[in-house]
Enzyme design. Sequence first.
Site, PDB file in Angstrom:
ATOM      1  CE  LYS A   1     -23.599   7.075  56.523  1.00 35.93           C
ATOM      2  NZ  LYS A   1     -24.499   7.572  54.723  1.00 35.93           N
TER       3      LYS A   1
ATOM      4  CB  VAL B   1     -22.691   9.391  60.806  1.00 37.20           C
ATOM      5  CG1 VAL B   1     -21.658   8.494  60.332  1.00 37.20           C
ATOM      6  CG2 VAL B   1     -23.612  10.184  59.763  1.00 37.20           C
TER       7      VAL B   1
ATOM      8  N   GLY C   1     -20.992  13.284  62.107  1.00 40.59           N
ATOM      9  CA  GLY C   1     -21.464  14.175  61.920  1.00 40.59           C
ATOM     10  C   GLY C   1     -22.782  14.101  61.259  1.00 40.59           C
ATOM     11  CD  GLU C   2     -26.708  15.668  62.373  1.00 39.76           C
ATOM     12  OE1 GLU C   2     -27.766  15.604  61.947  1.00 39.76           O
ATOM     13  OE2 GLU C   2     -26.643  15.598  63.360  1.00 39.76           O
TER      14      GLU C   2
ATOM     15  N   GLY D   1     -27.516  12.979  55.182  1.00 38.04           N
ATOM     16  CA  GLY D   1     -29.718  12.252  54.977  1.00 38.04           C
ATOM     17  C   GLY D   1     -30.039  11.405  55.349  1.00 38.04           C
TER      18      GLY D   1
ATOM     19  CG  ASP E   1     -36.556   8.083  43.860  1.00 33.77           C
ATOM     20  OD1 ASP E   1     -37.482   9.108  42.782  1.00 33.77           O
ATOM     21  OD2 ASP E   1     -35.558   7.117  43.868  1.00 33.77           O
TER      22      ASP E   1
END
Length: 291
Positions: free
Chosen positions: A31, A17, A10-11, A13, A112
Amino acid sequence: MTNNFQRALGEGGFGTVYHGDLDSSQQVAVKVDLLLRVHHINLLNLVGYCDERDHLALIYEYMSNGDLKHHLSGEHGGSVLSWNIRLRIAVDAALGLEYLHIGCRPSMVHRDVKSTNILLDENFMAKIADFGLSRSFILGGESHVSTVVAGSLGYLDPETSRLAEMSDVYSFGIVLLEIITNQRVIDKTREKPHITEWTAFMLNRGDITRIMDPNLNGDYNSHSVWRALELAMSCANPSSENRPSMSQVVAELKECLISENSLRSKNQDMSSQRSLDMSMNFDTKDVPSAR
């Protein structure tokens, strides 16, 4: 481990993956996209990882001078960072963000950016750390825009519904104001709690000495300070459309640093010449008069 990235799960952030096998005995989800793609001198370098039963860890290079926030606050216990070094740190951090925005394919948003995520090595070279909230986006159209709110209080883009590269620019502007003023990002004891509001209030008074970190004792070129202040306020503009790109930020900060270094070199030359003149005058007085 992933058999040449054969099976995608899957995808996320961090990117795609993949399914993998650890020593042919344990199945893992891998990841890899973010950590493999990010390589820049001003981004914290991944050294390796540890996966032993219940012990999981990512291993990064050691930054002996800690983070920028501790140095500005004085908690690190070292000497006060000079204005010249602060400008160099700002340039380093800006270069790291510029790489994420235009050097990565697809581009990446840190999400961040703050002074505790800017680490310093033994030579005070700055590197950006903590990619826990980072997201990568496909270039073109609106696909590079995230609607997921992320970031830290005080540094967060007021346009929270549109988090893209310009959100990092806003956060960097807040960091630059910290570098200049050594004020807290949010201080409810001030008349203007947020650092952008306080700086704007002080700018209206036109006295740069009340804005600059008093620990510098006036040891700076006011021209380079004004340019840096204007840039910081431009980055922290409430409207993303009025903010510069990180490439523009890098170019302007480099000009500030050149201006600061040029004036320092000129002042040192003048000081050396005065010392030489005084020495020559002193020597002349000591020569015995002819009898």
